[in-house]
Design an enzyme around this catalytic site. Structure first.
Site, PDB file in Angstrom:
ATOM      1  N   SER A   1      62.401   0.921 -17.432  1.00 17.79           N
ATOM      2  CA  SER A   1      62.284   1.232 -16.046  1.00 17.79           C
ATOM      3  C   SER A   1      61.010   1.604 -15.561  1.00 17.79           C
ATOM      4  CB  SER A   1      63.464   1.867 -15.268  1.00 17.79           C
ATOM      5  OG  SER A   1      63.056   3.257 -15.372  1.00 17.79           O
TER       6      SER A   1
ATOM      7  N   HIS B   1      62.084  -3.577 -15.836  1.00 14.39           N
ATOM      8  CA  HIS B   1      62.737  -3.413 -14.738  1.00 14.39           C
ATOM      9  C   HIS B   1      61.696  -2.546 -13.859  1.00 14.39           C
ATOM     10  CE1 HIS B   1      66.375  -2.077 -12.378  1.00 14.39           C
ATOM     11  NE2 HIS B   1      65.729  -0.656 -12.377  1.00 14.39           N
TER      12      HIS B   1
ATOM     13  N   ASP C   1      61.176  -0.372 -10.634  1.00 15.49           N
ATOM     14  CA  ASP C   1      61.800   0.382  -9.558  1.00 15.49           C
ATOM     15  C   ASP C   1      61.115   0.687  -8.457  1.00 15.49           C
ATOM     16  OD1 ASP C   1      63.348   2.631 -12.069  1.00 15.49           O
ATOM     17  OD2 ASP C   1      64.426   0.933 -10.944  1.00 15.49           O
TER      18      ASP C   1
ATOM     19  N   MET D   1      60.776   1.592  -4.406  1.00 10.52           N
ATOM     20  CA  MET D   1      61.609   2.672  -3.573  1.00 10.52           C
ATOM     21  C   MET D   1      60.676   2.894  -2.372  1.00 10.52           C
ATOM     22  SD  MET D   1      62.810   5.612  -6.156  1.00 10.52           S
ATOM     23  CE  MET D   1      63.479   5.080  -7.987  1.00 10.52           C
TER      24      MET D   1
ATOM     25  N   HIS E   1      64.033  -3.922  -8.925  1.00 10.91           N
ATOM     26  CA  HIS E   1      65.264  -3.048  -8.370  1.00 10.91           C
ATOM     27  C   HIS E   1      64.768  -2.605  -6.830  1.00 10.91           C
ATOM     28  CE1 HIS E   1      68.128   0.291  -8.819  1.00 10.91           C
ATOM     29  NE2 HIS E   1      68.444  -0.497  -7.635  1.00 10.91           N
TER      30      HIS E   1
ATOM     31  N   MET F   1      65.231  -0.751  -4.099  1.00  9.14           N
ATOM     32  CA  MET F   1      66.022   0.645  -3.508  1.00  9.14           C
ATOM     33  C   MET F   1      65.088   0.576  -2.124  1.00  9.14           C
ATOM     34  SD  MET F   1      66.096   2.926  -6.841  1.00  9.14           S
ATOM     35  CE  MET F   1      65.011   2.035  -7.908  1.00  9.14           C
TER      36      MET F   1
ATOM     37  N   MET G   1      74.935   1.044 -10.931  1.00  2.31           N
ATOM     38  CA  MET G   1      74.327   2.431 -11.026  1.00  2.31           C
ATOM     39  C   MET G   1      75.053   3.706 -11.716  1.00  2.31           C
ATOM     40  SD  MET G   1      71.387   1.568  -9.915  1.00  2.31           S
ATOM     41  CE  MET G   1      70.689   3.313 -10.196  1.00  2.31           C
TER      42      MET G   1
ATOM     43  N   ASP H   1      72.347   1.196 -15.245  1.00  2.00           N
ATOM     44  CA  ASP H   1      70.711   1.551 -14.836  1.00  2.00           C
ATOM     45  C   ASP H   1      71.247   3.217 -14.512  1.00  2.00           C
ATOM     46  OD1 ASP H   1      68.394   0.796 -12.320  1.00  2.00           O
ATOM     47  OD2 ASP H   1      68.356   2.557 -13.707  1.00  2.00           O
TER      48      ASP H   1
HETATM   49  C1  DX5 Z   1      66.865   5.558 -10.719  1.00  2.00           C
HETATM   50  C2  DX5 Z   1      66.230   4.287 -11.125  1.00  2.00           C
HETATM   51  C3  DX5 Z   1      66.495   3.954 -12.569  1.00  2.00           C
HETATM   52  C4  DX5 Z   1      65.925   5.279 -13.327  1.00  2.00           C
HETATM   53  C5  DX5 Z   1      66.284   5.320 -14.873  1.00  2.00           C
HETATM   54  O1  DX5 Z   1      66.909   5.221  -9.143  1.00  2.00           O
HETATM   55  O2  DX5 Z   1      66.667   3.122 -10.744  1.00  2.00           O
HETATM   56  O3  DX5 Z   1      65.899   2.740 -13.170  1.00  2.00           O
HETATM   57  O4  DX5 Z   1      64.400   5.243 -13.451  1.00  2.00           O
HETATM   58  O5  DX5 Z   1      65.707   6.341 -15.398  1.00  2.00           O
HETATM   59  P1  DX5 Z   1      66.648   7.090 -16.380  1.00  2.00           P
HETATM   60  O6  DX5 Z   1      66.855   6.280 -17.584  1.00  2.00           O
HETATM   61  O7  DX5 Z   1      65.939   8.345 -16.873  1.00  2.00           O
HETATM   62  O8  DX5 Z   1      67.928   7.593 -15.702  1.00  2.00           O
HETATM   63 ZN    ZN Z   2      66.308   0.840 -11.309  1.00  2.00          ZN
END
Ligand code: DX5
Ligand code: ZN
Length: 229
Positions: free
Chosen positions: A22, A47, A49, A51, A80, A82, A151, A185
């Site tokens: 990620s 992946h 992330d 946000m 992803h 968010m 999640m 995840d």
């Molecule tokens: C959290 C993210 C995950 C996170 C995973 O909001 O969506 O993808 O980065 O990181 P670890 O593996 O450290 O939990």
């Molecule tokens: Zn993620």
């Protein structure tokens, strides 16, 4: 071009187990080297992330970084979202190079309609479900997605503790939705990854268990070994 993108998500569908780093805890100051190191470690997809600081209390990056990563690798980009209002950005993330777009079941919009929109753009459509969100009432959305992201942490930050509630959802989905790819995840590492596979996941998002380690190759090898143990 869109046909090629659909093949990217279908490439993942053919694989039994895919570890997806990620891109949240990586070195954004040297993405070229980071991605080369991950490819060297045998990684088959990334992946990303995204946000918005509103849907989750953290703010990361948007289309420009996705487009930059697209220029650095041929690997499938599993994005992803968010974010509270993905409707506004679907076309732009597809244009930036996303091969799949995952939206959250918890947003205030017609998730089923958005998943249709994502598929109409020729990329994979994903539905993410937070730990506290039950699967009940999501049938219309589940009918329209290529993948479900269970999640195992509250989204927003890496390095959190694995919440096993995700395993129950994976098992439920494995039984009820055999054609949907299952992804997990949050807190996925060498001690939790095997249980995720046994529960039905084939896509494993990993942050700190890779980026917190000095050597990506050995971190990925340890995860793959744990999957086979
Ligand atoms: C959290 C993210 C995950 C996170 C995973 O909001 O969506 O993808 O980065 O990181 P670890 O593996 O450290 O939990
Ligand atoms: Zn993620």
């Amino acid at each position: 071009m869109e046909d090629l993108k659909t093949r990217a998500i279908d490439r993942l569908r053919q694989l039994e187990s895919v570890v997806l780093p990620s891109l949240l805890l990586c070195d954004f100051g040297d993405l070229k080297t980071e991605i080369a190191r991950l490819e060297q470690a045998g990684i088959q997809a990334l992946h990303l992330d995204v946000m918005d600081g509103h849907f989750v209390p953290n703010l990361t990056y948007g289309m420009p970084i996705v487009a930059a990563i697209r220029r650095l690798t041929q690997l499938p980009l599993d994005v992803h979202l968010m974010i509270s209002n993905p409707r506004q950005y679907i076309a732009e993330f597809v244009k930036a190079g996303a091969d799949s777009l995952t939206i959250h079941a918890e947003i205030e919009d017609d998730v089923a309609e958005l998943l249709d929109m994502i598929r109409q753009h020729g990329v994979g459509a994903g539905l993410a479900v937070n730990p506290a969100t039950p699967l009940d009432g999501l049938d219309a959305a589940l009918d329209r997605c290529d993948l479900v992201l269970a999640m195992s942490v509250q989204p927003g930050f890496g390095g959190q503790k694995f919440n096993p509630v995700a395993l129950e959802k994976l098992q439920q989905l494995r039984a009820s939705r055999p054609n949907v790819m299952l992804e997990v995840d949050g807190g996925v590492n060498a001690t939790t990854i095997r249980r995720c596979k046994e529960a039905g996941a084939s896509l494993f998002v990993v942050g700190s268990a890779i980026f917190g380690q000095p050597d990506y190759e050995s971190a990925v090898a340890e995860l793959m070994a744990a999957l086979e143990s």
